[in-house]
Design a protein around this motif. Structure first.
Motif, short mmCIF file in Angstrom:
data_model
loop_
_atom_site.label_atom_id
_atom_site.label_comp_id
_atom_site.label_asym_id
_atom_site.label_seq_id
_atom_site.Cartn_x
_atom_site.Cartn_y
_atom_site.Cartn_z
N GLY A 96 -3.73 17.65 10.00
CA GLY A 96 -3.88 16.24 9.63
C GLY A 96 -2.93 15.83 8.54
N LEU A 97 -1.64 16.11 8.71
CA LEU A 97 -0.68 15.86 7.63
C LEU A 97 -0.40 14.37 7.41
N GLY A 98 -0.66 13.57 8.43
CA GLY A 98 -0.41 12.14 8.28
C GLY A 98 1.06 11.80 8.48
N ARG A 99 1.40 10.56 8.22
CA ARG A 99 2.79 10.14 8.35
C ARG A 99 3.06 8.97 7.42
N ALA A 100 4.31 8.85 7.07
CA ALA A 100 4.79 7.70 6.31
C ALA A 100 5.97 7.13 7.08
N GLY A 101 5.72 6.08 7.82
CA GLY A 101 6.74 5.57 8.72
C GLY A 101 6.99 6.58 9.82
N SER A 102 8.22 7.02 9.97
CA SER A 102 8.57 8.00 11.01
C SER A 102 8.64 9.42 10.46
N SER A 103 8.20 9.62 9.23
CA SER A 103 8.29 10.94 8.61
C SER A 103 6.94 11.35 8.05
N MET A 129 0.84 -1.20 0.00
CA MET A 129 0.00 0.00 0.00
C MET A 129 0.87 1.25 0.00
N ASN A 130 0.50 2.26 -0.79
CA ASN A 130 1.20 3.54 -0.82
C ASN A 130 0.72 4.39 0.35
N GLU A 131 1.59 4.63 1.35
CA GLU A 131 1.20 5.36 2.54
C GLU A 131 1.01 6.85 2.28
N ASP A 132 1.47 7.35 1.10
CA ASP A 132 1.30 8.77 0.77
C ASP A 132 -0.13 9.09 0.37
N VAL A 133 -0.92 8.10 0.03
CA VAL A 133 -2.30 8.34 -0.42
C VAL A 133 -3.24 7.53 0.46
N VAL A 149 5.51 16.85 2.24
CA VAL A 149 6.84 17.47 2.20
C VAL A 149 6.98 18.36 0.98
N LEU A 150 6.50 17.90 -0.16
CA LEU A 150 6.59 18.69 -1.39
C LEU A 150 5.69 19.93 -1.32
N GLU A 151 4.51 19.79 -0.70
CA GLU A 151 3.64 20.95 -0.52
C GLU A 151 4.31 22.02 0.34
N PHE A 152 4.97 21.58 1.40
CA PHE A 152 5.68 22.51 2.28
C PHE A 152 6.80 23.22 1.52
N ALA A 153 7.55 22.47 0.73
CA ALA A 153 8.66 23.06 -0.02
C ALA A 153 8.15 24.08 -1.04
#
Length: 248
Positions: free
Chosen positions: A23-30, A1-5, A36-40
């Motif tokens: 509610g940004l969520g997480r992927a593992g410990s990050s 499963m893709n944890e980004d979606v 991350v791309l939205e923030f950048a």
């Protein structure tokens, strides 16, 4: 499963109603890659908004179309954007006011680039038009002044040179990671160099459609102008009594 979606995102409805990052969520410990791309991207937009210079010629043409006179361009003593950011004191002082003189006007409007020239370019002319609609029948408004490499306090010297009782500075606000094109309005009664922030009233977060509308900001400004001229003060001694109906 893709944890980004996420398959089912319970924050989606709330996220659609705010520009805040929730509610940004997480992927593992990050964080998920998308967040991350939205923030950048937001960080880059904020930096660009600070550093991109105002196209004074194009903006001046849009301001002239409002119909209250040919705008006068004033520069601060900061000679570059880098110096402006390092030396806020220079941004508060005009380099030259030779083109300004009293003409019997009641109100002066200074359109300043501030920390977001982009905000002024996108919203400045529209905000000026709304101010003229709200103030023009009651007060004589001086021809607009465009100020570059400018901080709010630069307007005090402009207002004194024009001999007005009321100064309205429309300025690009410091960009954030949610909004990079927001305007603020600062009102000062009896402007003169040496006025402090305690002598001003501020209306912020002007960036339709996501922020406050031009019309609402202009109506609040008009109420503050009337109050300041009646009481002879502005700032902490003048309260916004415009009423919640103006936010409709």
């Amino acid at each position: 499963m893709n944890e980004d979606v996420p398959v089912d995102d319970p924050w989606a409805v709330l996220r659609a109603s705010t520009q805040a990052r929730i509610g940004l969520g997480r992927a593992g410990s990050s964080l998920p890659t998308r967040r991350v791309l939205e923030f950048a991207a937001a960080h880059a937009a904020a930096r660009d908004a600070v550093h991109e210079p105002l196209d004074v010629e194009s903006f001046g043409a849009a301001v002239a179309e409002v119909g209250i006179g040919t705008p006068v361009h004033v520069r601060s003593r900061a000679e570059s954007r880098a110096e402006y950011l390092r030396r806020p004191d220079l941004g508060r002082e005009p380099a030259d006011l030779a083109g300004l003189a009293p003409d019997g006007s009641d109100v002066a409007v200074v359109l300043a680039d501030g920390l977001s020239p982009r905000a002024l370019a996108e919203h400045g002319a529209g905000m000026l038009r709304a101010l003229v609609d709200a103030l023009g029948e009651q007060y004589r408004i001086a021809p607009p002044v465009i100020a570059t490499q400018a901080r709010v306090a630069l307007g005090d010297a402009v207002g004194e040179a024009l001999g007005v009782t009321t100064l309205v500075v429309v300025i690009g606000e410091r960009p954030g990671l949610s909004v990079a094109d927001s305007l603020g309005i600062y009102l000062t009664h009896a402007p003169r160099p040496g006025r402090s922030d305690a002598d001003r009233n501020c209306i912020s977060n002007i960036h339709p459609p996501g922020g406050q509308s031009y019309a609402n900001a202009a109506r609040i400004t008009a109420a503050l102008v009337a109050g300041s001229r009646e009481l002879g003060v502005s700032g902490v001694r003048l309260k916004d009594t415009a009423g919640p109906e103006l936010l409709a």
